[in-house]
Enzyme design. Structure first.
Site, short mmCIF file in Angstrom:
data_model
loop_
_atom_site.label_atom_id
_atom_site.label_comp_id
_atom_site.label_asym_id
_atom_site.label_seq_id
_atom_site.Cartn_x
_atom_site.Cartn_y
_atom_site.Cartn_z
N GLY A 158 -25.51 -9.78 69.01
CA GLY A 158 -24.22 -9.71 69.69
C GLY A 158 -23.03 -10.17 68.86
O GLY A 158 -22.24 -11.00 69.32
N HIS A 196 -24.15 -16.15 70.65
CA HIS A 196 -25.37 -15.33 70.73
C HIS A 196 -26.29 -15.52 69.53
O HIS A 196 -27.41 -15.00 69.54
CB HIS A 196 -25.02 -13.84 70.83
CG HIS A 196 -24.25 -13.46 72.05
ND1 HIS A 196 -24.67 -13.77 73.32
CD2 HIS A 196 -23.07 -12.80 72.19
CE1 HIS A 196 -23.78 -13.30 74.19
NE2 HIS A 196 -22.81 -12.72 73.54
N TYR A 240 -12.06 -8.38 73.31
CA TYR A 240 -12.02 -7.09 72.61
C TYR A 240 -10.76 -6.30 72.91
O TYR A 240 -10.54 -5.23 72.35
CB TYR A 240 -13.32 -6.32 72.89
CG TYR A 240 -14.48 -7.22 72.53
CD1 TYR A 240 -14.83 -7.40 71.20
CD2 TYR A 240 -15.14 -8.00 73.49
CE1 TYR A 240 -15.82 -8.31 70.83
CE2 TYR A 240 -16.12 -8.91 73.13
CZ TYR A 240 -16.46 -9.06 71.81
OH TYR A 240 -17.42 -9.96 71.43
N ASP A 251 -13.04 -12.23 76.79
CA ASP A 251 -13.53 -10.93 77.26
C ASP A 251 -13.75 -10.90 78.77
O ASP A 251 -14.23 -9.91 79.32
CB ASP A 251 -14.80 -10.49 76.50
CG ASP A 251 -15.77 -11.64 76.25
OD1 ASP A 251 -15.59 -12.72 76.85
OD2 ASP A 251 -16.71 -11.45 75.45
N ASP A 292 -16.95 -17.45 78.27
CA ASP A 292 -17.02 -16.08 77.74
C ASP A 292 -17.67 -15.20 78.81
O ASP A 292 -18.43 -15.68 79.65
CB ASP A 292 -17.89 -16.10 76.48
CG ASP A 292 -17.85 -14.82 75.67
OD1 ASP A 292 -17.18 -14.81 74.63
OD2 ASP A 292 -18.52 -13.84 76.07
N HIS A 316 -19.97 -13.10 78.45
CA HIS A 316 -21.39 -12.90 78.20
C HIS A 316 -22.16 -14.22 78.29
O HIS A 316 -21.65 -15.28 77.93
CB HIS A 316 -21.60 -12.31 76.79
CG HIS A 316 -20.94 -10.98 76.60
ND1 HIS A 316 -19.68 -10.84 76.04
CD2 HIS A 316 -21.35 -9.73 76.92
CE1 HIS A 316 -19.36 -9.55 76.01
NE2 HIS A 316 -20.34 -8.86 76.55
N ASP A 342 -24.48 -3.92 66.36
CA ASP A 342 -23.81 -5.16 66.76
C ASP A 342 -23.67 -6.15 65.62
O ASP A 342 -22.72 -6.93 65.58
CB ASP A 342 -24.61 -5.85 67.88
CG ASP A 342 -24.28 -5.28 69.25
OD1 ASP A 342 -23.51 -4.31 69.31
OD2 ASP A 342 -24.82 -5.81 70.24
ZN LIG Z 1 -18.50 -12.25 75.04
#
Ligand SMILES: [Zn+2]
Length: 379
Positions: A142, A134, A297, A258, A169, A171, A92
């Site tokens: 990340g 992150h 992505y 994402d 996001d 995440h 990552d």
């Molecule tokens: Zn993300």
């Protein structure tokens, strides 16, 4: 006055992540190119702003010196097994030559934006290369090495401003949450796919801050398959009342793309209409607003979502969105509807009842944990 700023420099594109890493640093440059072709980067009230790169001293206002020393060595092409203790050299967070240059520019763009907003030289600033939520003070995670969001928020708090940070996001915003978990001058709100099914495995309803920060970390975990209307319901019922109640001096939005249905790394089912709606809503609070990029992505769809955000910022997001294809730019994707906007996407009928139930339960839990602290009614 040009007080809506698109923050970008070609320097940001010079030191990309290795091709094997899904985090594609060409996205900001591609947004810039698309917007240029649409004549959307120079108007009476909006324009391009060249950032200054961040300095080591600025990074040290949040990140540990020992960690930054490792980044310097990695950036020179050295390798040391100790890098792994700092999250460096993993799949990552690969190490690559001149990586620090990349981070200095992406971070510097968020800091330039923050300074312009603080000085009253901008009302809204967008750094599509930012949003590294992150990154932790002492380690990378990340795809994120330097947390430009924490550093930008600290720029505001150091000037006595109270900040509301919203992260859309897919995440959980673990790095930013950690940065302010015991503080009440930055309220962090994260909407994300549940940690039960997605990296980084955190961000549950009972993570609400500690000490002075109790009630100022807000997490809204969402089930796979979450669709636009369900997502907007959580925003309406939880997020916007908290923004009104907190009444911040500044708003910061991490607008990762994402969450889009086409994203290969996650399982929400949103369209970019959500990105436009959230941007418009935050603008309606009439506060200085910093917007960053983040994950995303499916590259084409991410570029289109962020271009739509900028178009919304410039006040030109209307229903007659027939702008794609201008300047010879050709965009093809599953959700492409002929403009920057995605075509509406119906919820998957086989899982809709479960999605609705899970989101209602989450809304109830978050309200129960957070609302009383802010004297908001749970009903
Ligand atoms: Zn993300």
């Amino acid at each position: 006055m040009k007080d809506k700023l698109f923050i970008y420099s070609p320097e940001m594109d010079k030191h990309p992540y290795p091709a094997s890493c899904p985090f594609n640093t060409s996205r900001a440059g591609r947004v810039h190119k698309l917007l240029s072709s649409m004549f959307l980067l120079s108007g009476n009230e909006y324009g391009l702003c060249e950032p200054a790169p961040a300095t080591r001293q600025e990074l040290e206002t949040y990140h540990a010196k020992e960690y930054l020393d490792m980044l310097v060595r990695a950036s020179y092409g050295e390798f040391d097994h100790n890098f792994l203790h700092f999250g460096l050299g993993t799949g990552d967070c690969p190490v690559f030559v001149n990586m620090l240059e990349n981070f200095y520019w992406s971070t510097g763009a968020s800091l330039t934006a923050a300074r312009k907003l603080l000085a009253g030289e901008a009302k809204i600033a967008f750094n599509p290369a930012g949003g590294m939520h992150h990154a932790h003070a002492t380690y990378a995670s990340g795809f994120c090495y330097i947390n430009d969001i924490v550093l930008a928020c600290l720029t505001f708090t150091d000037a006595g401003k109270r900040v509301l940070f919203l992260d859309i996001d897919v995440h959980h915003t673990d790095g930013v949450q950690d940065g302010f978990y015991d503080r009440n001058d930055v309220m962090t709100i994260s909407m994300h796919q549940s940690g039960h099914t997605l990296f980084p495995g955190t961000g549950f309803e009972d993570e609400i801050g500690v000490g002075d920060g109790l009630g100022y970390s807000v997490n809204i975990p969402l089930p796979p398959g979450t669709y636009d209307e369900a997502y907007l319901k959580a925003l309406d019922e939880v997020v916007y009342p908290l923004i009104e109640s907190y009444d911040p001096d500044v708003l910061v939005l991490e607008a990762g793309a994402d969450t889009l249905a086409s994203d290969p790394l996650a399982q929400l089912r949103l369209t970019n209409n959500v990105h436009a709606t959230v941007t418009e809503k935050l603008m309606s609070f009439q506060k200085p607003l910093l917007v960053t990029g983040g994950g995303g992505y499916n590259i084409e769809n991410t570029v289109r979502a962020w271009s739509l955000i900028w178009k919304t910022i410039t006040g030109q997001n209307d229903s007659h969105d027939l702008t794609a294809g201008l300047g010879g730019v050709m965009l093809q994707s599953t959700e492409w509807g002929g403009g920057l906007k995605d075509i509406p996407l119906s919820p998957d009928p086989t899982i809709k009842p479960d999605v609705d139930k899970a989101i209602d339960e989450t809304i109830t839990k978050v309200k129960k944990n957070i609302f009383p602290i802010h004297n908001l009614s749970e009903n």
